[in-house]
Design an enzyme around this catalytic site. Structure first.
Site, PDB file in Angstrom:
ATOM      1  N   ARG A   1       0.829  -1.217   0.000  1.00 34.00           N
ATOM      2  CA  ARG A   1       0.000   0.000   0.000  1.00 34.00           C
ATOM      3  C   ARG A   1       0.865   1.270   0.000  1.00 34.00           C
ATOM      4  O   ARG A   1       0.470   2.291  -0.565  1.00 34.00           O
ATOM      5  CB  ARG A   1      -0.935   0.016   1.212  1.00 34.00           C
ATOM      6  CG  ARG A   1      -2.066  -1.009   1.184  1.00 34.00           C
ATOM      7  CD  ARG A   1      -2.877  -1.021  -0.088  1.00 34.00           C
ATOM      8  NE  ARG A   1      -3.895  -2.067  -0.069  1.00 34.00           N
ATOM      9  CZ  ARG A   1      -3.684  -3.325  -0.459  1.00 34.00           C
ATOM     10  NH1 ARG A   1      -2.515  -3.726  -0.899  1.00 34.00           N
ATOM     11  NH2 ARG A   1      -4.688  -4.198  -0.424  1.00 34.00           N
TER      12      ARG A   1
ATOM     13  N   GLU B   1       1.999   1.728  -3.428  1.00 37.48           N
ATOM     14  CA  GLU B   1       0.867   2.270  -4.186  1.00 37.48           C
ATOM     15  C   GLU B   1       0.732   3.776  -3.957  1.00 37.48           C
ATOM     16  O   GLU B   1       0.427   4.528  -4.889  1.00 37.48           O
ATOM     17  CB  GLU B   1      -0.414   1.545  -3.765  1.00 37.48           C
ATOM     18  CG  GLU B   1      -1.644   1.966  -4.577  1.00 37.48           C
ATOM     19  CD  GLU B   1      -2.841   1.085  -4.265  1.00 37.48           C
ATOM     20  OE1 GLU B   1      -2.743  -0.150  -4.412  1.00 37.48           O
ATOM     21  OE2 GLU B   1      -3.885   1.628  -3.867  1.00 37.48           O
TER      22      GLU B   1
ATOM     23  N   SER C   1      15.300  14.587   3.000  1.00 40.35           N
ATOM     24  CA  SER C   1      16.346  13.617   3.312  1.00 40.35           C
ATOM     25  C   SER C   1      15.741  12.341   3.876  1.00 40.35           C
ATOM     26  O   SER C   1      14.821  12.398   4.694  1.00 40.35           O
ATOM     27  CB  SER C   1      17.335  14.196   4.320  1.00 40.35           C
ATOM     28  OG  SER C   1      18.338  13.237   4.617  1.00 40.35           O
TER      29      SER C   1
END
Lengths: 147, 147, 147, 147, 147, 147, 147, 147, 147, 147
Positions: free
Chosen positions: B89, B92, B115
């Site tokens: 996920r 995604e 960073s």
């Protein structure tokens, strides 16, 4: 038919030409900042109303306005591993901390996932004397594995 | 020589056997929760002192304690695109919102990155009547492109 | 520590040796057939109670019983495109009908997905004079995109 | 010559422009819903008659009507692992439950496969107080390995 | 439990040690030559009777005999594009003639496929004054696309 | 300059428009059926004479006729693993039976390969009461490894 | 809108046409040589002033001048492993010496990285009687892992 | 026979155990720092004399000493795109600046490459009030394309 | 059963231990140098007689001698694109000159290939005042495309 | 600006149209045959003089003549593993004989490589009663690893 990709290109070009920020546009269409950006980049369909407002503020033609309302086929990266450094750092976070996030979700919630659908996110600038910080909050509903 | 991977396996096995949580261990070694988890999963080197405390609370042998202090070669995913749904996920999110995050960082900070080295994160459970939420905060120093 | 993979191998070996069917085991542990199969193949954690019953009916040692309760890192295919013909046909369905399924979900529900987490499935044999049919039902909660 | 891909784009554009649903079109050409959608998306050849009706209801020009009758080279995904979340969830089902489906087919039928050729499917909305459900039924003839 | 892979290795080793040909074994177990070879290489499950005969002629232990009867997860290539020249030439045939075969199947049968499940093949040596020829016959049932 | 790919597209379009079969064209240019199909699909160069006859029967312009005579860079698949089901089944044959074919070639001929260059193939429909069969014959000269 | 890629192509074409060197252009826009080259190749945004000077010296139209100021999506290689020999040698350096560089950074600095953002580089020709040498200096700020 | 990989693991383990730095070892065997590190990591063969000295200072057994002298098959990355952040930054430099380096080599030398064979490199810490810097110098002989 | 890979490792270890060159071994078994090297590296089967002589000169045990006679599954690279610089240069030759070789074969012979089966090669050192040269000769029978 | 690729296409088209051989062109521009072919296929920059002669003999326009002089980004294969059989055989040689070539280079020269930069090659037809042979000679300067 104008595609979502062409509409996104048109929206970004208009934004640059008119000197607008994503925040300006989000305010104009009365929607959250990150959602607005994602929608104009072609990753969300807009309602007729919001597409109308966006077309107005960005001075977009009707075909682009229509395309903004189309259902997208999502997926915005050119390659499975992104090459742009600003995006890559988030992939690196996944490479280094992915299993850590998984362990902590399971510890706090049990077996399941953070939804990427019932989901919102934001990107904020947090002042810090040692250098300001980018704070990205990912906020999704927990979905337990449930048969 | 015991490897970081073997030390991580030993730490996780001990954690399960002793019924400890990552939070218990983090408290015992006096370190942030997500950092502790990542370090024990082999993605960070531990100081001699923290490795000692971790070995104590997890009842780990000396070779594992030594391995916890080694410099890791980082990268925790088995394949470029992760298959585990809890981890996927987040991939995604990158696929759908990666360029959005990039746009917003550039809008708020100019050209540069968040960073992933001067970086901290946490995973929290946020109660919500419509279903509790997983809130993951990624917090890294902004680094401007600077020649 | 016995891994989920080793536990799955042990469970399958015991099943073959004892001449049990997945249906027998599902009944013995009082759980849905497909869930039981997936759990014993290492894709779901079992509760202490079900792991105990499974260990009993399959005559598994304690370390395997413990492994059945561990949280899995999911993902059962050896390669991104599966090679086994019985599994490949479902990948082929995705290749041929994936966008069709997407269109029909959007037509019937709007923008969103079928959850693969709040999800159940079954595989049935349906008699047919022209040759019996495999009927696989995938049944997941609709999740609307919701910011 | 108009390609299947161009014909699919034209059909989808016309559908949006005319405000038709896939169900409307399926009814107009008297064919199953999912088959109709797949055929117009370019994954099945249409008979002369059905292509004619489809061209009529979608007000498509003759070259598109001709293209709808061509034999397709099938395969609708842009990459081996799909990135669109609505489609990805079905790939995830394969990753998590692929071997489970294989085991259950072999248990109920013996060695063989579910045909993806002698095959039909449908997508239905099933009301549920806890949230309506997407129910996808894959229904293919069993084909035993037979020398 | 002995795996199909280990059983295949054991069968090949025994075949070499005993100086048997695949034809000898096929005759001994009374099965087609190519089927026998594929089964012993781990790509088909054997009936109890044939596994018994194969174990006898190849002097295999009981655990291998049992493994020969297991349902395989099929797929025999080490990489998507095979590197062994004898096998590669058939991949090359696909690269050069794949669309040709597709066109001719559609011309002679209509839309559909050659089954690789209801399928038999053989490899024959055909004498030829200009150099003997390898003739491989692939013979599968035609399956029409049928909803 | 018209490319082989453009010439192939033009030939296929003409074939459809004129209602010709590959068999019609093969007869017209007096060449084997599969060779003719492959050549027009751009995988073989045609002699001046055959290109002329093909251009005549397919009513192709001069630039296409010239392109048919060009030396091709061969390779007809869009991806290493083909997605079209009609073509995929032959890849599946390789996955399941590749090592079997290799074993049988070595058993009957010794170390070497079936040539894919000194090679002919054909695709035939063989009537069968249980369903007609696709019979593909691959027929190549044996080439022994020879230093 | 002119893209960064099109602007880069236009800049390179103008440079060739006008017979300018990268050093000439760097001097004209008063910026470091390697930075200037990278910026004109589309990997850095230029300030309005520098884009103006670059457009002047390269006689570029306004749309290209505007594109030079756009924020790039970085990543300049056509494939994950570069094929051009001049570029490949640097990939080879990574393959052979990557872990060496990592060890030496950790030995001299502790756990952390060389920044590729707060970074400058140059390419120099160093005369050598045994053949002149290419000396590439990569110079980035050390960033310690810091929670 | 002890492999180069096993010898490298043994050398690193000994180095950690004995608390030696790469600089200590380089001095002991009287060789450049980066070369020494690369050689002990298995990327260069050592002369009999240097292997002897290295074995002495690292207290390595004879089989490891022998392995240090073997000719390596070079290539030190686990995957084409490295995942470790310290190494990745150099890959990122290639992605962002690869074509820049190529342009500047061609501008200063003409058509050719920097040799990665007739090559030396070093990694230095350069103090800087704004944060110390990692300076990596890549220094290879220019090789002109020469037929 | 000892595999070809294990036999190759044993042969190389023995060669190093005994201080033999590939040329020594080739002479001892009376076979061409490159063929001998390839065979001992596991890419060719040896005759009983040559395997016997090789086992004698390399003092190899009987199981290794037997393995040298086995039919190999060929393919000696760890990854599709080799990483070792000595081998990579030949891949680079293919990348830069592959289509050139193809053009020249077609110009001199017509449509066809250089056989890699009826094939021999050698590697020679050719003295040159400007630096000795590696001369690799690839010598294969021309095979015309022939139906 | 005309690209190297477009110039290559134009050159090949002109060569076919004018009925010239690569040998004719090589003679006309007074350069080695293989070099000439590679340069016109876009893999080498041509000098102003040679580009002029090539443009003359091939009747190419000025923009193509200019493009022939540009510095190429080299790499001529469409995919990492080539699909064209004439080119593939050379990849197969690498797969089967790559480590053999490496061993023989090291045996005859020590640690180092054959340069692909200081390099020449040729393709010759060698008459042979058993069938003429393609002889490809790769001839590159030996480069020893040298720090």
């Amino acid at each position: 038919m104008t595609t979502k990709k062409e509409a996104a290109d048109a929206a970004v070009a208009a934004k640059v030409r008119l000197g607008l920020s994503w925040a300006d546009i989000a305010e104009a269409i009365d929607a959250p900042l990150a959602w607005t950006t994602a929608a104009l980049l072609g990753q969300h369909p807009m309602s007729k109303e919001r597409a109308g407002k966006a077309a107005e503020v960005l001075e977009l033609p009707t075909d682009v306005e229509a395309a903004l309302q189309l259902q997208p086929t999502r997926g915005a990266l050119d390659s499975p591993v992104p090459t742009d450094p600003t995006i890559y750092r988030f992939y690196e976070v996944l490479q280094v901390y992915g299993p850590t996030i998984k362990e902590l979700i399971h510890e706090q919630f049990g077996d399941g996932i953070m939804s990427a659908i019932n989901f919102r996110m934001d990107v904020r600038r947090v002042p810090d004397p040692a250098g300001d910080r980018v704070v990205v909050t990912l906020d999704g509903k927990f979905l337990p594995y449930q048969w």
